[in-house]
Design a protein around this motif. Structure first.
Motif, PDB file in Angstrom:
ATOM      1  N   THR A 118      -8.053  -1.259   7.611  1.00 53.01           N
ATOM      2  CA  THR A 118      -6.982  -0.667   7.505  1.00 53.01           C
ATOM      3  C   THR A 118      -6.867   0.534   7.846  1.00 53.01           C
ATOM      4  O   THR A 118      -6.716   1.521   8.207  1.00 53.01           O
TER       5      THR A 118
ATOM      6  N   ASP B 254      -4.491   3.731   7.050  1.00 53.70           N
ATOM      7  CA  ASP B 254      -3.815   3.113   5.606  1.00 53.70           C
ATOM      8  C   ASP B 254      -4.257   3.433   4.461  1.00 53.70           C
ATOM      9  O   ASP B 254      -5.416   3.143   4.092  1.00 53.70           O
TER      10      ASP B 254
ATOM     11  N   PRO C   1      -4.185   2.403   0.416  1.00 58.82           N
ATOM     12  CA  PRO C   1      -3.548   1.462  -0.969  1.00 58.82           C
ATOM     13  C   PRO C   1      -3.408   2.437  -1.901  1.00 58.82           C
ATOM     14  O   PRO C   1      -2.540   1.970  -2.281  1.00 58.82           O
TER      15      PRO C   1
ATOM     16  N   TRP D 213       0.877  -0.747   0.030  1.00 61.78           N
ATOM     17  CA  TRP D 213      -0.244   0.345  -0.216  1.00 61.78           C
ATOM     18  C   TRP D 213       0.558   1.100   0.396  1.00 61.78           C
ATOM     19  O   TRP D 213       2.152   1.630   0.004  1.00 61.78           O
TER      20      TRP D 213
ATOM     21  N   ASN E 233      -8.174  -2.513  -5.528  1.00 62.14           N
ATOM     22  CA  ASN E 233      -7.228  -2.558  -4.029  1.00 62.14           C
ATOM     23  C   ASN E 233      -7.398  -2.141  -2.925  1.00 62.14           C
ATOM     24  O   ASN E 233      -7.760  -0.571  -2.536  1.00 62.14           O
ATOM     25  N   GLY E 234      -8.414  -2.440  -2.247  1.00 60.35           N
ATOM     26  CA  GLY E 234      -9.029  -2.690  -0.392  1.00 60.35           C
ATOM     27  C   GLY E 234     -10.167  -0.686  -0.732  1.00 60.35           C
ATOM     28  O   GLY E 234     -10.565  -0.637   0.036  1.00 60.35           O
TER      29      GLY E 234
END
Length: 508
Positions: free
Chosen positions: A261, A172, A174, A141, A207-208
Motif C-alpha cells: 500500500t 496509503d 488505513p 482506507w 486493518n492493514g
C-alpha cells in the motif's frame, strides 16, 4: 536471504530499570521528574506571528533572508519576514489537495516542510501532506500521504510554483491517525529523513497491520519507521534501485493487502544512501513478515507514531524523535542507524500487551524478533502531565544560554477539549553532552543509553507550568533560536484563527 548486517547483540538497551523511567502505580502512569540543582528552568515567550488555524512547525532556510515559514495543518505555509511582518498571501497553498479534515480533531493535513540544504541556489523544498485516498489504495482506507518535492516560483521568492510538484512517495493509510509526518535533512549527510507512523488505530493492530507482530516490527513494511533517502541522486553511489514489494504476500497474513500500500520512486526521483542498514544486504526474513522484500529506505524501526523529529544543530547532530504513546507512556528517542525502538513489544520502557493495553505485563522480551536489542527512550513520561508528547529539540540558540545542550519538548494538552499544554526540559547525563552517543545501533551500550533528567519549564507570566494553550510543535530559525507554536482549539477548524508562533526568550 540471511545475515544481520548491523551486528547487534542481545544486550538490554530498554532502560526499563532506570530510576528516571515513568512509573505505573494505581493503574496510572506517573512521570519521574528530576530537577537539576542550580538550574532555573524558566523562559519567556515572545509573540512573533498569529491568526493561524492549527500551526504545526516553523522552519527557516539558509537563504540569507532571515525569513520564518510557519506551517498550518489546514494546508498553507506562511512567511514571517525578518522584520516580523507576516505576509498576507501563503507561500504554499495545498488546501485544494488536502483530504477533508475533521475540525475538532485530526492527525492528517499539511504536516511538515523541509528546505533543501542548497535552497538558496536550487529553490527546492519537500512537503509531507495527506491527500484524498488514491484509486490504487484499498477501499475504505483513510487517505494517501504524499512526500513531494516543490520548487519556488523563479519570478517570486515568496511563492511556491504549485505546478512543480513531484511525488516521491505515495503512502496509503488505513486510519487517519499515526501519520508520523516529519521531514528533516541531515546536517552532515544531506539526506532527507522521513518519519512514518504504524498505520493508525491503536495497539498496532487492525486493518492493514501485520497480525502477531504489527507493522512497526515488520521490516517488509515502511509503516512505523524512519526512512532515509538521497534527493540529490537517483543512484546514491554504488547502490542500485531495488524493486519495490509486489504481490508476493505471506498467505498467512489475511490483514495485509495482496499488493503493498505504498509506491516509491527510488532510482527515478531519488536514490538510496549506500550506508542505509538494509541497502546492500537484506536481513533474515521472518515467517511473520507480510512481504518478501525489506525496503532499502528504512533507517530505523519499531516506532508507533514519530510525529516530531529534529536534528541537533550542534554536538554530533543527533536525531531526536518525540513518539506519541498509546494509553500510558510518552517518549523522546535518539534515533540511530538500524535501531529498533520497541513498539509494539514495548510502550516506552514498559512491556506492552495488545490485548491489555492498560496493564503493562511484568515481563516481556528485551530484544526484537531477530534478537536485536530494543532501544529505550532518553525521556519517558506518564499521562499525569498530559496526553501526547510534542517535540524534542536540542536548544542551541543564543537567546537563553542556560538552555544550551538541553532538550526542549512538551505535552499537547491534558484533554482534547481544553488547551492546557506544558513545556519540559531534559538535561543529558553529563551537562552539555547534547546527545553524544554512537550513531549506529551496533555501538550502543547500556551505559551509553541512559535516560536524561527532566523537569517542568516555567513560562514567565503563567501562574504555573501549564500554558492554557495546546502545544502543537516547535522549530528553529537560521540563528538557532527556538520557537513554539500553539492554538486554543486543538483541531484544524478552519473557522478559527487562534494559532500563534512564539519565540523562546529569557525569562521576564
Amino acid at each position: 536471504m540471511t545475515g544481520n548486517i548491523i551486528g547487534l547483540t542481545k544486550m538490554d538497551l530498554s532502560n526499563a530499570r532506570s530510576p528516571r523511567a515513568a512509573a505505573f502505580k494505581g493503574n496510572k502512569s506517573l512521570t519521574n521528574l528530576a530537577p537539576v540543582p542550580g538550574f532555573k528552568a524558566e523562559i519567556g515567550l515572545e509573540l512573533v506571528s498569529e491568526n493561524y488555524t492549527a500551526p504545526m512547525m516553523v522552519a527557516s532556510p539558509d537563504d540569507g533572508t532571515g525569513r520564518l515559514f510557519a506551517v498550518d495543518q489546514i494546508g498553507v505555509a506562511k512567511i514571517v519576514d525578518a522584520d516580523g511582518t507576516t505576509l498576507p498571501e501563503p507561500f504554499l497553498d495545498l488546501r485544494d489537495n488536502i483530504v477533508k479534515l475533521s475540525p475538532k480533531y485530526d492527525e492528517r493535513g499539511l504536516l511538515s516542510i523541509a528546505f533543501h540544504p542548497d535552497y538558496r541556489k536550487n529553490g527546492r523544498l519537500y512537503v509531507f501532506y495527506s491527500a484524498p485516498l488514491r484509486p490504487e489504495a484499498p477501499g475504505g482506507w483513510s487517505c494517501t500521504n504524499h512526500i513531494s518535492e516543490f520548487r519556488v516560483d523563479p519570478d517570486d521568492p515568496n511563492r511556491v510554483d504549485m505546478s512543480s510538484e513531484k511525488v516521491l512517495m505515495y503512502i496509503d493509510k488505513p486510519y487517519e491517525n499515526h501519520n508520523g509526518g516529519q521531514l528533516v535533512f541531515g546536517p552532515v549527510d544531506g539526506y532527507l529523513y522521513i518519519s512514518l507512523g504504524d498505520g493508525g488505530k491503536a495497539n498496532d493492530v487492525g486493518n492493514g497491520h501485520t497480525p502477531g507482530i504489527g507493522n512497526a516490527q515488520d521490516l517488509t513494511k515502511i509503516y512505523g519507521k524512519i526512512l532515509r533517502i538521497d534527493v540529490n541522486s537517483t543512484t546514491a553511489g554504488s547502490v542500485p534501485a531495488q524493486k519495490s514489494p509486489t504481490g508476493d504476500v505471506n498467505v498467512d497474513q489475511p490483514e495485509s493487502p495482496p499488493e503493498p500500500t505504498w509506491t516509491t520512486f527510488a532510482g527515478s526521483l531519488y536514490g538510496i544512501p549506500p550506508d542505509n542498514p538494509f541497502a546492500k544486504t537484506q536481513p533474515e526474513l521472518l515467517d511473520s513478515y507480510a512481504y518478501e522484500t525489506v525496503p532499502p529506505e528504512i533507517y530505523a524501526y519499531g516506532l508507533r507514531n514519530p510525529a516530531y523529529m529534529a536534528f541537533d544543530s550542534g554536538g554530533n547532530n543527533a536525531l531526536f524523535v518525540g513518539e506519541a504513546g498509546q494509553n500510558l507512556f510518552e517518549s523522546v528517542d535518539i534515533i540511530v542507524r538500524g535501531g529498533n525502538y520497541g513498539w509494539n513489544i514495548h510502550e516506552g520502557t514498559h512491556c506492552f500487551d495488545t490485548k491489555k493495553p492498560l496493564q503493562p505485563p511484568e515481563s516481556c522480551r528485551t530484544t526484537g524478533y531477530r534478537d536485536e536489542p530494543l532501544i529505550g527512550p532518553i525521556f519517558e513520561g506518564g499521562h499525569d502531565l498530559g496526553l501526547v508528547i510534542v517535540g524534542g529539540y536540542l536548544y542551541r540558540g543564543p537567546s537563553v544560554p542556560e538552555l544550551q545542550g538541553r532538550c526542549i519538548f512538551g505535552y499537547w494538552g491534558d484533554s482534547r477539549l481544553v488547551g492546557n499544554g506544558i513545556l519540559l526540559v531534559a538535561t543529558p547525563p553529563e551537562e552539555g553532552a547534547g546527545g553524544e552517543r554512537p550513531m549506529d545501533a551496533s555501538g550502543l551500550t547500556p551505559e551509553g543509553n541512559t535516560m536524561w533528567r527532566a523537569q517542568k519549564l516555567k513560562v514567565t507570566g503563567k501562574k504555573d507550568e501549564f500554558l492554557g494553550m495546546f502545544v502543537r510543535g516547535f522549530g528553529e530559525d537560521i540563528n538557532r533560536d527556538m520557537y513554539v507554536v500553539t492554538n486554543d482549539t486543538g483541531g484544524p477548524d478552519a473557522s478559527t484563527s487562534t494559532g500563534k508562533v512564539w519565540k523562546i526568550v529569557p525569562p521576564g
